[in-house]
Design an enzyme around this catalytic site. Structure first.
Site, PDB file in Angstrom:
ATOM      1  N   PRO A 198       0.814  -1.219   0.000  1.00 26.27           N
ATOM      2  CG  PRO A 198      -0.283  -1.266   2.036  1.00 26.27           C
ATOM      3  CD  PRO A 198       0.739  -1.962   1.228  1.00 26.27           C
ATOM      4  CD  GLU A 199       4.054   2.597  -3.696  1.00 26.14           C
ATOM      5  OE1 GLU A 199       4.159   3.713  -4.232  1.00 26.14           O
ATOM      6  OE2 GLU A 199       4.606   1.585  -4.140  1.00 26.14           O
ATOM      7  CG  HIS A 244      -0.708 -13.548   9.879  1.00 29.35           C
ATOM      8  ND1 HIS A 244       0.256 -14.070  10.704  1.00 29.35           N
ATOM      9  CD2 HIS A 244      -0.737 -14.349   8.794  1.00 29.35           C
ATOM     10  CE1 HIS A 244       0.808 -15.123  10.120  1.00 29.35           C
ATOM     11  NE2 HIS A 244       0.215 -15.318   8.971  1.00 29.35           N
ATOM     12  NE  ARG A 282       5.053  -9.771   2.776  1.00 26.07           N
ATOM     13  CZ  ARG A 282       5.364  -9.332   1.565  1.00 26.07           C
ATOM     14  NH1 ARG A 282       6.230  -8.370   1.422  1.00 26.07           N
ATOM     15  NH2 ARG A 282       4.800  -9.840   0.515  1.00 26.07           N
ATOM     16  NE  ARG A 297      17.095  16.818   0.263  1.00 24.57           N
ATOM     17  CZ  ARG A 297      17.352  16.496   1.531  1.00 24.57           C
ATOM     18  NH1 ARG A 297      18.135  15.472   1.811  1.00 24.57           N
ATOM     19  NH2 ARG A 297      16.824  17.187   2.502  1.00 24.57           N
TER      20      ARG A 297
END
Length: 282
Positions: free
Chosen positions: A2-3, A106, A125, A163
């Site tokens: 998920p982003e 889970h 996870r 940067r």
DNA sequence: ATATGGCCCTGGTTGC
DNA sequence: TGCAACCAGGGCCATA
């Protein structure tokens, strides 16, 4: 994984389904060590709260919670008094179910709602994180980085000035931009025609602006399609997204570029699989 | 100060 | 067929 678009989709789904509902009680699994708030404190803090709203900040889902009254019923105050903050990590899911629905392996949290349903947090996870904030004692949650959907040209360019790290690594840094993960970093760099290894501070102003626009377009298009289902991602209703069908480079190693037919290359950058077209991206 | 790389964790896939 | 190695990577932390 998920982003921003997946988290946005889930947050909208949960908002639509549980807004105005009340958390009667909360159960947490024995697993808890990495949670930001100890489970007992979360359970105590959540019980009796009303859900005023659910929204996304960066990759976090923030549930704005109202107070309970003296009888233990939910209050109706408009002003949030607490927050439940959910980070899904890699494999986390936030599901609205009935109490009778089979409990997935889970499952780490189950919130019983006054409507008779349940809000469940499942995370095989265990990269996800849960946090409870009492707003009378602490600050409201805020993502450290800028919102990639809202940031303007000046501020966007300033993020990368001076940067030396690779632009791909910079895009993944959540303190610069909040919500960009591996998929959308690769996809936006493809659409902007920029090689992932380019030093962030050496991109021209025009390239940075192409990147900002690409990022915004890729993210909003993905939100429209309900996110990308590349592993086991599903939204709050258990529905998969469809943006993975639109991927141009992510997980397409060796396949022909959709624009020029050159095989997509894969390198490892900042510890992440990184996919690009050697012809279209310079 | 910025930047890098290891670690956590399980499930799905690959290869012998 | 069975099993082991490998890969996926967000965020945090130690290190350079």
């Amino acid at each position: 994984m998920p982003e921003l678009p997946e988290v946005e989709t889930i947050a909208r789904g949960v908002h639509e389904r549980v807004r105005g509902d009340c958390i009667v009680q909360a159960w947490f699994s024995g697993y808890s060590e990495p949670f930001k708030t100890p489970p007992l404190r979360q359970a105590k803090g959540l019980a009796g709260r009303s859900v005023l709203a659910v929204h996304r900040t960066g990759k976090h889902i923030v549930c704005e919670l109202g107070p309970a009254d003296n009888e233990g019923r939910c209050g109706t105050s408009e002003r949030p008094e607490a927050q439940w903050i959910v980070h899904l990590g890699m494999s986390g899911r936030l599901l609205v179910t009935t109490p009778e629905a089979p409990v997935a392996a889970h499952t780490h949290a189950r919130l019983s709602l006054a409507s008779g349903r349940e809000l469940r947090f499942v995370d095989p996870r265990r990269f996800g994180r849960l946090e409870f904030r009492d707003l009378q004692r602490g600050q409201s949650f805020g993502a450290p980085g800028a919102d990639p959907l809202a940031i303007g040209p000046e501020k966007f360019a300033a993020l990368f000035r001076g940067r030396r790290l690779a632009i791909k690594a910079a895009l993944l840094n959540q303190t610069l931009l909040a919500g960009v993960g591996n998929i959308y970093a690769d996809e936006s760099l493809f659409h902007a025609g920029i090689r992932p290894r380019r030093a962030a501070g050496r991109l021209t102003r025009a390239e940075l602006e192409r990147l900002r626009i690409s990022l915004r377009q890729v993210l909003s298009h993905a939100i429209q399609l309900g996110g990308s289902s590349v592993s086991d991602y599903v939204d709050a209703n258990g529905i998969r997204g469809f943006f993975q069908l639109e991927h141009c480079v992510y997980l397409r190693t060796g396949e022909p570029c959709r624009r020029c037919q050159t095989p997509i290359r894969r390198i490892v950058l900042a510890g992440r699989g990184t996919h690009f077209c050697p012809h279209c991206q310079r």
